[in-house]
Scaffold this motif. Structure first.
Motif, short mmCIF file in Angstrom:
data_model
loop_
_atom_site.label_atom_id
_atom_site.label_comp_id
_atom_site.label_asym_id
_atom_site.label_seq_id
_atom_site.Cartn_x
_atom_site.Cartn_y
_atom_site.Cartn_z
N GLN A 20 0.83 -1.21 0.00
CA GLN A 20 0.00 0.00 0.00
C GLN A 20 0.87 1.26 0.00
O GLN A 20 0.55 2.25 -0.67
CB GLN A 20 -0.93 0.01 1.21
CG GLN A 20 -2.00 -1.07 1.20
CD GLN A 20 -2.97 -0.94 0.04
OE1 GLN A 20 -3.01 0.07 -0.66
NE2 GLN A 20 -3.76 -1.97 -0.19
N TRP A 21 1.95 1.22 0.76
CA TRP A 21 2.83 2.38 0.80
C TRP A 21 3.46 2.61 -0.57
O TRP A 21 3.54 3.75 -1.05
CB TRP A 21 3.91 2.18 1.85
CG TRP A 21 4.87 3.33 1.96
CD1 TRP A 21 6.10 3.45 1.35
CD2 TRP A 21 4.67 4.55 2.67
NE1 TRP A 21 6.67 4.65 1.65
CE2 TRP A 21 5.82 5.35 2.46
CE3 TRP A 21 3.64 5.03 3.47
CZ2 TRP A 21 5.96 6.60 3.04
CZ3 TRP A 21 3.78 6.29 4.04
CH2 TRP A 21 4.92 7.06 3.82
N ALA A 22 3.93 1.54 -1.21
CA ALA A 22 4.53 1.67 -2.54
C ALA A 22 3.51 2.19 -3.54
O ALA A 22 3.81 3.05 -4.38
CB ALA A 22 5.09 0.32 -2.99
N SER A 23 2.28 1.67 -3.45
CA SER A 23 1.22 2.13 -4.35
C SER A 23 0.92 3.61 -4.16
O SER A 23 0.67 4.34 -5.12
CB SER A 23 -0.04 1.30 -4.13
OG SER A 23 -1.12 1.79 -4.90
N SER A 51 -6.00 9.40 -2.95
CA SER A 51 -6.68 8.86 -1.78
C SER A 51 -5.72 8.84 -0.60
O SER A 51 -4.79 8.02 -0.56
CB SER A 51 -7.19 7.43 -2.06
OG SER A 51 -7.74 6.86 -0.91
N THR A 52 -5.96 9.71 0.36
CA THR A 52 -5.10 9.74 1.56
C THR A 52 -5.28 8.49 2.42
O THR A 52 -4.46 8.21 3.28
CB THR A 52 -5.43 10.98 2.41
OG1 THR A 52 -6.83 10.96 2.75
CG2 THR A 52 -5.12 12.26 1.64
N GLU A 53 -6.35 7.73 2.17
CA GLU A 53 -6.58 6.51 2.94
C GLU A 53 -5.49 5.47 2.72
O GLU A 53 -5.26 4.60 3.57
CB GLU A 53 -7.94 5.89 2.58
CG GLU A 53 -9.13 6.66 3.08
CD GLU A 53 -9.57 7.75 2.10
OE1 GLU A 53 -8.80 8.02 1.14
OE2 GLU A 53 -10.66 8.32 2.30
N LEU A 90 -10.63 -0.58 1.76
CA LEU A 90 -9.70 0.13 0.89
C LEU A 90 -9.74 -0.38 -0.54
O LEU A 90 -9.48 0.39 -1.48
CB LEU A 90 -8.28 0.01 1.45
CG LEU A 90 -7.19 0.79 0.71
CD1 LEU A 90 -7.43 2.29 0.86
CD2 LEU A 90 -5.82 0.43 1.23
N ALA A 91 -10.05 -1.65 -0.73
CA ALA A 91 -10.02 -2.24 -2.07
C ALA A 91 -10.96 -1.53 -3.04
O ALA A 91 -10.72 -1.53 -4.26
CB ALA A 91 -10.37 -3.72 -1.99
N TRP A 92 -12.01 -0.90 -2.52
CA TRP A 92 -12.98 -0.26 -3.39
C TRP A 92 -12.38 0.94 -4.12
O TRP A 92 -12.74 1.23 -5.26
CB TRP A 92 -14.19 0.18 -2.58
CG TRP A 92 -15.14 1.07 -3.36
CD1 TRP A 92 -15.43 2.38 -3.12
CD2 TRP A 92 -15.89 0.72 -4.53
NE1 TRP A 92 -16.32 2.86 -4.04
CE2 TRP A 92 -16.61 1.86 -4.93
CE3 TRP A 92 -16.01 -0.45 -5.27
CZ2 TRP A 92 -17.45 1.86 -6.03
CZ3 TRP A 92 -16.85 -0.45 -6.39
CH2 TRP A 92 -17.56 0.69 -6.74
N ILE A 93 -11.43 1.63 -3.50
CA ILE A 93 -10.88 2.86 -4.10
C ILE A 93 -10.14 2.57 -5.40
O ILE A 93 -10.45 3.17 -6.44
CB ILE A 93 -9.98 3.59 -3.08
CG1 ILE A 93 -10.81 4.03 -1.88
CG2 ILE A 93 -9.27 4.78 -3.73
CD1 ILE A 93 -10.00 4.61 -0.75
#
Length: 233
Positions: A20-23, A51-53, A90-93
């Motif tokens: 997630q961080w790399a993404s 997306s800040t999430e 989170l997957a929805w974003i």
């Protein structure tokens, strides 16, 4: 074995956090725009800008990994449930942006936020070192870059998998943890055993290992009763 599975699941949360961080640092949207003052320009929107999430969930999963390794059985279950829900949400974003494409109005709003309306397209934008757009710039194209969103989906799926496994198979608490948590009740049982079988070699060695003086039997009667009460609980 169950404890090992739980540890692997907790480490999986760390991998999900890293993904997630790399993404969040990758480009999600490549933008081409036209400004009647400065002409054509290009810009990009990173995952963390879109997306800040992403960063928030990455930190949550990293903390979940540490908690999944350090907490007791019940705590590990709770951590697993929380991380699984966070990954699923989170997957929805990234899925939405892959299915529906980028909203050009939102892209313009993100890239023009904080920009100097009297300056050109090189005014300071929402990202350090990133090109931002002036308020009057028109976006020609906003192309989704698939690598970032796909990596985020993989990380979210791994978070769900790791969280579910950790919740369902948290494993037993370590022997060290149980020893410290039940030290008092163990001493009570040993004193009761000393009262019942003072000549038993096993009981004597267990008492010495627990720093109990086998010759001190003044309070063995009381401790025996306490040990029986503990056993009934």
């Amino acid at each position: 074995m169950n404890r090992r599975v739980g540890r692997i699941a907790a480490l999986g949360l760390a991998v999900a956090a890293a993904l997630q961080w790399a993404s969040s640092r990758m480009t999600w949207i490549a933008v081409e725009a036209f400004d009647d003052k400065s002409g054509s320009t290009t810009a990009s929107v990173s995952g963390s800008t879109w997306s800040t999430e992403l960063v928030a969930v990455a930190l949550l999963l990293a903390a979940g990994c540490v908690a999944g390794l350090a907490l007791r059985r019940t705590g590990r279950r709770v951590v697993g449930i929380v991380c699984a829900l966070a990954g699923a949400g989170l997957a929805w974003i990234p899925t939405q942006i892959l299915m529906q494409g980028a909203d050009t109005q939102r892209v313009h709003s993100l890239l023009s936020a904080g920009a100097d309306t009297t300056g050109g397209s090189t005014a300071m934008g929402t990202q350090e070192g990133a090109v931002s757009l002036s308020q009057w710039a028109e976006i020609s194209t906003a192309t989704v870059q698939y690598a970032g969103p796909v990596l985020s989906i993989v990380g979210a799926a791994l978070a769900v998998l790791g969280g579910v496994v950790l919740a369902l198979r948290p494993g037993e608490d370590t022997a060290t943890m149980n020893r410290y948590e039940r030290k008092e009740s163990r001493e009570q049982r040993l004193r009761a055993d000393l009262h019942d079988a003072p000549d038993s070699g096993r009981v004597l060695w267990d008492a010495l290992d627990a720093d109990i003086d086998p010759t001190d039997t003044a309070d063995t009667t009381d401790t025996r009763g306490a040990a029986e009460d503990e056993g009934r609980r």
